[in-house]
Scaffold this active site. Structure first.
Site, PDB file in Angstrom:
ATOM      1  N   TYR A  49      41.595  27.019  25.741  1.00 35.01           N
ATOM      2  CA  TYR A  49      41.638  27.916  26.897  1.00 35.01           C
ATOM      3  C   TYR A  49      42.219  27.200  28.110  1.00 35.01           C
ATOM      4  CZ  TYR A  49      39.951  30.860  30.739  1.00 35.01           C
ATOM      5  OH  TYR A  49      39.871  31.642  31.870  1.00 35.01           O
ATOM      6  N   LYS A  69      45.654  27.763  30.510  1.00 37.91           N
ATOM      7  CA  LYS A  69      45.650  27.928  31.964  1.00 37.91           C
ATOM      8  C   LYS A  69      46.471  26.843  32.652  1.00 37.91           C
ATOM      9  CE  LYS A  69      43.176  31.659  32.120  1.00 37.91           C
ATOM     10  NZ  LYS A  69      43.732  32.930  32.627  1.00 37.91           N
ATOM     11  N   SER A 124      42.842  29.082  36.327  1.00 35.20           N
ATOM     12  CA  SER A 124      41.466  28.583  36.320  1.00 35.20           C
ATOM     13  C   SER A 124      41.477  27.123  36.736  1.00 35.20           C
ATOM     14  CB  SER A 124      40.860  28.715  34.918  1.00 35.20           C
ATOM     15  OG  SER A 124      39.636  27.997  34.815  1.00 35.20           O
TER      16      SER A 124
END
Length: 270
Positions: free
Chosen positions: A165, A169, A152
């Site tokens: 999160y 990534k 991401s």
């Protein structure tokens, strides 16, 4: 190891006929789009989902040589079984797309508990390690192959409420480079880093503010799963045979900054 001649604009280098791909987390969104794109290029596809009915529905939608398999991304026994089924059914595992992801840890980092942190890293980081390891030992280490990890653009910067999160990534982007070196030259390993895409996982980022995102994005729209799926199909093909350890940003220019500020400045007079 295959060798590749320089043939100019040889469209056959995008052809995946006879190759088999496993795509984790492929019942919807980017995973399903990637599976569609690989199948459209001629590949056999095994799509995974936590529920068999969801995996079967995705495979039926894709058609052709697509099958569904129920597997939790972080379950080692289910990963091994899935790869065994792919080998038994199609005879090879040439492509692995580590797409499954989760984000239960929404909010400030210091507000998260260990359970949410652990689940995020288990699915977003450990699962790609697990599936890549099993696929390499079962087939790719001897016969060659390609791995693509879904990262991401969040792993390249900072955002409110997405710290855990995005950290997972960022680690996946680093892991992609590490694996590209460790598994070379038999296995190529790359990542895609999407911006805001119209998926269920990213819904909180676009559903209530799509117009604002569109106006701030250089290409004037948020992403669609097919935008990323097509890029994955390119990376796993021979057209990308000299690409490894890279992270392909697919964000319509979102990382460039607020495009609206440039549009309001007016056109350049020439």
């Amino acid at each position: 190891m295959q060798t590749h001649s320089r043939t100019g604009a040889d469209t056959s280098r995008f052809d995946l006929t006879g190759r088999t791909a496993i795509v984790t987390g492929a019942s919807r969104g980017i995973g399903l789009a990637a599976a569609h794109a690989i199948a459209a290029a001629g590949g056999n596809v095994v799509v995974t989902s936590r529920r068999q009915e969801s995996a079967d529905a995705a495979a039926a939608e894709i058609g052709g040589n697509a099958i569904g398999f129920a597997a939790h991304a972080a379950d080692e026994d289910e990963a091994r079984c899935c790869i065994d089924v792919a080998l038994e059914r199609f005879g090879s595992v040439d492509i692995l797309v580590n797409n499954a992801a989760t984000n239960p840890a929404y909010g400030p980092v210091c507000d998260q508990d260990y359970a949410r942190f652990a689940k995020t890293f288990e699915v977003n980081l450990w699962a790609p390690i697990l599936w890549t390891s099993v696929a390499t030992r079962a087939w790719m280490g001897e016969h060659g192959g390609v791995v693509v990890n879904t990262a991401s653009i969040g792993g390249m910067g900072f955002e409110a409420n997405l710290g855990v999160y995005n950290a997972s990534k960022a680690a996946l982007i680093h892991l992609t480079k590490q694996l590209a070196l460790e598994l070379s030259p038999q296995v190529r390993v790359n990542a895609v880093a999407p911006g805001v895409v119209r998926t269920k996982l990213a819904e909180a980022l676009w559903k209530e503010q799509e117009d604002q995102l569109n106006s701030a994005t250089a290409l004037s729209r948020i992403g669609e799963p097919d935008d990323v799926g097509s890029a994955i199909a390119f990376l796993v093909s021979d057209a990308a045979s000299w690409v490894t350890g890279e992270t392909f940003v697919i964000d319509g220019g979102q990382r460039l900054g607020d495009a609206g500020l440039f549009r309001t400045a007016g056109a350049i007079n020439v």
